[in-house]
Motif scaffolding. Structure first.
Motif, PDB file in Angstrom:
ATOM      1  N   ARG A  78       0.924  -1.308   0.071  1.00 19.28           N
ATOM      2  CA  ARG A  78       0.149   0.112   0.030  1.00 19.28           C
ATOM      3  C   ARG A  78       0.947   1.269  -0.085  1.00 19.28           C
ATOM      4  NH1 ARG A  78      -3.715   1.127   4.571  1.00 19.28           N
ATOM      5  NH2 ARG A  78      -4.595  -1.224   4.610  1.00 19.28           N
ATOM      6  N   SER A  82      -0.793   8.341   3.059  1.00 20.54           N
ATOM      7  CA  SER A  82      -1.939   8.042   3.473  1.00 20.54           C
ATOM      8  C   SER A  82      -2.137   8.287   5.174  1.00 20.54           C
ATOM      9  CB  SER A  82      -2.493   6.502   3.349  1.00 20.54           C
ATOM     10  OG  SER A  82      -1.783   5.638   4.317  1.00 20.54           O
ATOM     11  N   THR A  84      -3.557   6.271   7.168  1.00 18.25           N
ATOM     12  CA  THR A  84      -3.218   5.141   8.203  1.00 18.25           C
ATOM     13  C   THR A  84      -1.848   5.048   8.305  1.00 18.25           C
ATOM     14  OG1 THR A  84      -5.180   4.142   6.946  1.00 18.25           O
ATOM     15  CG2 THR A  84      -3.293   2.793   7.714  1.00 18.25           C
ATOM     16  N   THR A 149     -12.693   4.258   2.741  1.00 10.95           N
ATOM     17  CA  THR A 149     -12.747   3.563   1.572  1.00 10.95           C
ATOM     18  C   THR A 149     -14.407   3.325   1.523  1.00 10.95           C
ATOM     19  OG1 THR A 149     -10.723   2.499   1.522  1.00 10.95           O
ATOM     20  CG2 THR A 149     -12.538   1.392   0.309  1.00 10.95           C
ATOM     21  N   PHE A 181      -6.450  10.194   0.109  1.00 15.74           N
ATOM     22  CA  PHE A 181      -5.289  10.288   1.014  1.00 15.74           C
ATOM     23  C   PHE A 181      -5.796   9.216   2.415  1.00 15.74           C
ATOM     24  CE2 PHE A 181      -4.043  13.869  -1.052  1.00 15.74           C
ATOM     25  CZ  PHE A 181      -2.670  13.834  -1.253  1.00 15.74           C
ATOM     26  N   TRP A 182      -7.033   8.617   2.391  1.00 11.76           N
ATOM     27  CA  TRP A 182      -7.408   7.740   3.394  1.00 11.76           C
ATOM     28  C   TRP A 182      -8.493   6.615   2.840  1.00 11.76           C
ATOM     29  CZ3 TRP A 182      -8.909   9.981   8.812  1.00 11.76           C
ATOM     30  CH2 TRP A 182      -8.620   9.079   9.713  1.00 11.76           C
ATOM     31  N   SER A 183      -8.056   6.285   1.541  1.00 15.04           N
ATOM     32  CA  SER A 183      -8.987   5.376   1.147  1.00 15.04           C
ATOM     33  C   SER A 183      -8.065   4.446   0.220  1.00 15.04           C
ATOM     34  CB  SER A 183     -10.182   5.670   0.152  1.00 15.04           C
ATOM     35  OG  SER A 183      -9.531   6.633  -0.717  1.00 15.04           O
ATOM     36  N   TYR A 225      -5.341  10.388  -6.895  1.00 15.42           N
ATOM     37  CA  TYR A 225      -5.291   8.850  -6.810  1.00 15.42           C
ATOM     38  C   TYR A 225      -3.802   8.608  -7.533  1.00 15.42           C
ATOM     39  CZ  TYR A 225      -9.087   6.960  -4.510  1.00 15.42           C
ATOM     40  OH  TYR A 225     -10.100   6.207  -3.494  1.00 15.42           O
ATOM     41  N   VAL A 228      -1.265   9.481  -5.014  1.00 17.66           N
ATOM     42  CA  VAL A 228      -1.180   8.644  -3.895  1.00 17.66           C
ATOM     43  C   VAL A 228      -0.542   7.388  -4.235  1.00 17.66           C
ATOM     44  CG1 VAL A 228      -2.670   7.833  -2.174  1.00 17.66           C
ATOM     45  CG2 VAL A 228      -2.819  10.154  -2.744  1.00 17.66           C
ATOM     46  N   GLU A 229      -1.071   6.780  -5.354  1.00 16.58           N
ATOM     47  CA  GLU A 229      -0.954   5.423  -5.520  1.00 16.58           C
ATOM     48  C   GLU A 229       0.075   5.089  -6.740  1.00 16.58           C
ATOM     49  OE1 GLU A 229      -2.327   2.644  -4.335  1.00 16.58           O
ATOM     50  OE2 GLU A 229      -4.165   3.399  -3.359  1.00 16.58           O
TER      51      GLU A 229
END
Length: 569
Positions: A78, A82, A84, A149, A181-183, A225, A228-229
């Motif tokens: 992941r 994020s 998390t 999510t 940022f949180w999914s 996204y 982030v990804e």
């Protein structure tokens, strides 16, 4: 509607009720029950290892996470950008998980309340309904380790509906930009884009003006996204660091692919949903929709059309997800890329759609008491199906579920510390110097306790590693066609298998289990660098497996009784 009117005394009572819902976790702390399957056995391990090994933001192609599979490429895991990851970087795994759960559920309640009061239940006399319905949303069973999510989707829908109505306030753009940022992109990203795109097309079909702000919101969501990804897209499309094991997925081998099986699965999706996305009975919502359509006061044809359309969409998604293994089996050979991407994850949008159906149904009910009863029914359904919360209530009542251990019993840090100390005393080596594999319990537990494992539960890892690991367990796979299909056609659980244990990956200390014949290839294990096998079940004849028992370990209140086996030279 003014912003301050969105917040009211009913919302305050809902927040207080949510605090009481979260109280058992705060009281129990390490004795809390944390959902195990696909959660404690893997999902808590990943952010823990990424942050403890200081590679959360290290996206270089050469960067690996040493404790996983002899050094799993960091970009297979992941992203580091994020909330998390931030929480796990600041706190130990359990506090990070509990804080995340509290924050996610708090934001879920607030987001749903804003969505209801602004768009779905705006009438002044609907404040209490909106507050209780928001609470019902916030307490749903679900995997809060995935962040916003699922439970955070009301914020996203709220922002897009605001853009649709206009004018485009900066807050809406900020909400859309913050969501990635949180999914988890692989669970909702493409499906949210498809759903909002479908809403745009529906508007055009009904003669509404094309909403360019909504298009801009979709572009913004996609671009954020992509940022982030970055690890995922970089490893797949730029560096092409490895061939993923997912290319050999063959879902058709994992169960009966008959029309009856697909129909049964579709009905289950429609009535209760999917457990990763939130599994709860939709009976109260269906009852509300039925009452609204048959006895409701709204004479507007558009209202009934929207309600029927949403129910039809939910039925179509359920049917698609239910028959997905059969559908993908027909096309996977022609389009191998479809093996790697699970299109059935449209089910992650279904919980919110069900709540939208419930809110629309409440609009049309003439009897206020009936509406309150239906919302309370949904609240009770969510609580009754939230096994994590129920197991913690049982723990507080002194009647714990014997098959669902607490975090402390499951992770068993004192037990694994004994194993580490024993190895260090006899070999002088720290965990980084040797490799282990686990039998009868998830390798993620060993990873949380500092061990470096050759086996692991991963959604994405090199196909070459899967092929290198297979000879270690080939003898056991040959005994069980079920396990053979489970590994060869799926393989996310790259584990030490035993045909005698089957898919029992939680062999507790009581009752004790003994594996009579363990067809283990010690030579293949040594070639991978393996030295020790940690087993939750005793091997009756370890020498036949090329192993010798070094010691067994037990600690009061630990869920496991561990046996330490060393590969014979």
């Amino acid at each position: 509607m003014r912003t301050h009117s969105l917040f009211s005394r009913p919302l305050g009572w809902a927040l207080l009720a949510l605090l009481l819902f979260l109280l058992p976790f705060a009281l129990l702390q390490e004795r809390s029950y944390v959902t195990i399957d696909d959660n404690l056995d893997v999902e808590l391990t990943i952010p823990y290892l990424l942050t403890r090994h200081h590679v959360a933001l290290d996206y270089r192609p050469t960067t690996v996470v040493p404790p996983i599979m002899n050094g799993l490429a960091r970009n297979a895991l992941r992203p580091g950008l994020s909330a998390t990851m931030l929480l796990f970087g600041l706190l130990e795994p359990l506090p990070a998980y509990l804080v995340q759960q509290a924050l996610v559920r708090l934001l879920a309640l607030l987001g749903m309340y804003l969505l209801l009061r602004r768009h779905l239940l705006p009438a002044p006399d609907k404040r209490w309904l909106a507050a209780v319905l928001s609470l019902a949303w916030a307490v749903l069973p679900g995997y809060t380790i995935y962040g916003l999510t699922v439970l955070g989707q009301p914020w996203l829908l709220y922002a897009f509906l605001n853009l649709r109505r206009g004018p485009a306030h900066p807050t809406n753009w900020l909400l859309i930009a913050a969501f990635p940022f949180w999914s988890m992109f692989v669970f909702v990203g493409p499906f949210v884009v498809a759903a909002i795109g479908g809403l745009l097309l529906w508007d055009v079909a009904r003669g509404r003006r094309w909403s360019w702000p909504m298009v801009g919101g979709l572009v913004l969501l996609t671009m954020v996204y992509l940022v982030v990804e970055y690890p995922l897209f970089y490893s797949l499309f730029v560096a092409k660091q490895f061939v993923p094991h997912r290319l050999e997925f063959d879902l058709g081998r994992l169960g009966p692919q008959t029309f009856g099986a697909g129909l049964k699965s579709s009905v289950q999706y429609f009535l209760v949903g999917q457990y990763h996305a939130s599994r709860f009975f939709h009976g109260a919502i269906l009852l509300a929709a039925g009452l609204a359509l048959t006895t409701g006061r709204s004479p507007h044809r558009a209202y009934r059309r929207e309600l029927l359309l949403l129910l039809a969409v939910l039925a179509a998604v359920a049917g698609f997800c239910g028959f997905y293994p059969q559908l993908i089996e027909q096309v996977q050979n022609a389009l191998p890329v479809l093996r790697t991407f699970n299109m059935s994850r449209f089910n992650f949008l279904m919980p919110l759609l069900w709540f939208v159906v419930l809110a629309l149904s409440l609009q049309g009910l003439s009897q206020k008491k009936i509406g309150i009863a239906l919302v309370m029914m949904q609240l009770l359904v969510g609580l009754a199906m939230n096994t994590e919360w129920l197991n913690n209530l049982r723990e507080l009542a002194g009647r714990p579920n014997p098959t669902e251990p607490s975090y402390q019993a499951y992770v068993a840090p004192a037990l694994f510390a004994q194993v580490r100390q024993s190895i260090q005393q006899t070999s002088g080596q720290l965990p980084a110097a040797y490799r282990v594999a686990c039998l009868g319990f998830p390798p993620g537990v060993a990873q949380l306790n500092g061990f470096y494992t050759l086996d692991s539960y991963q959604n994405n890892y090199p196909l070459a590693y899967k092929k290198a690991f297979r000879p270690v367990i080939a003898g056991e796979l040959a005994k069980s066609p079920e396990l053979q299909a489970y590994f060869d056609a799926w393989g996310n659980r790259c584990y030490l298998f035993s045909a005698e244990l089957g898919k029992n990956f939680r062999v507790g200390a009581f009752p004790a289990r003994t594996v009579q014949d363990f067809a283990f290839d010690a030579a293949a294990f040594r070639r991978l660098g393996g030295r020790y096998v940690l087993a939750a079940a005793r091997l009756a004849q370890p020498a036949r497996s090329g192993l010798r028992l070094r010691q067994d370990f037990s600690v009061r209140n630990a869920y496991w009784h561990l046996y330490l086996y060393e590969v014979q030279p």
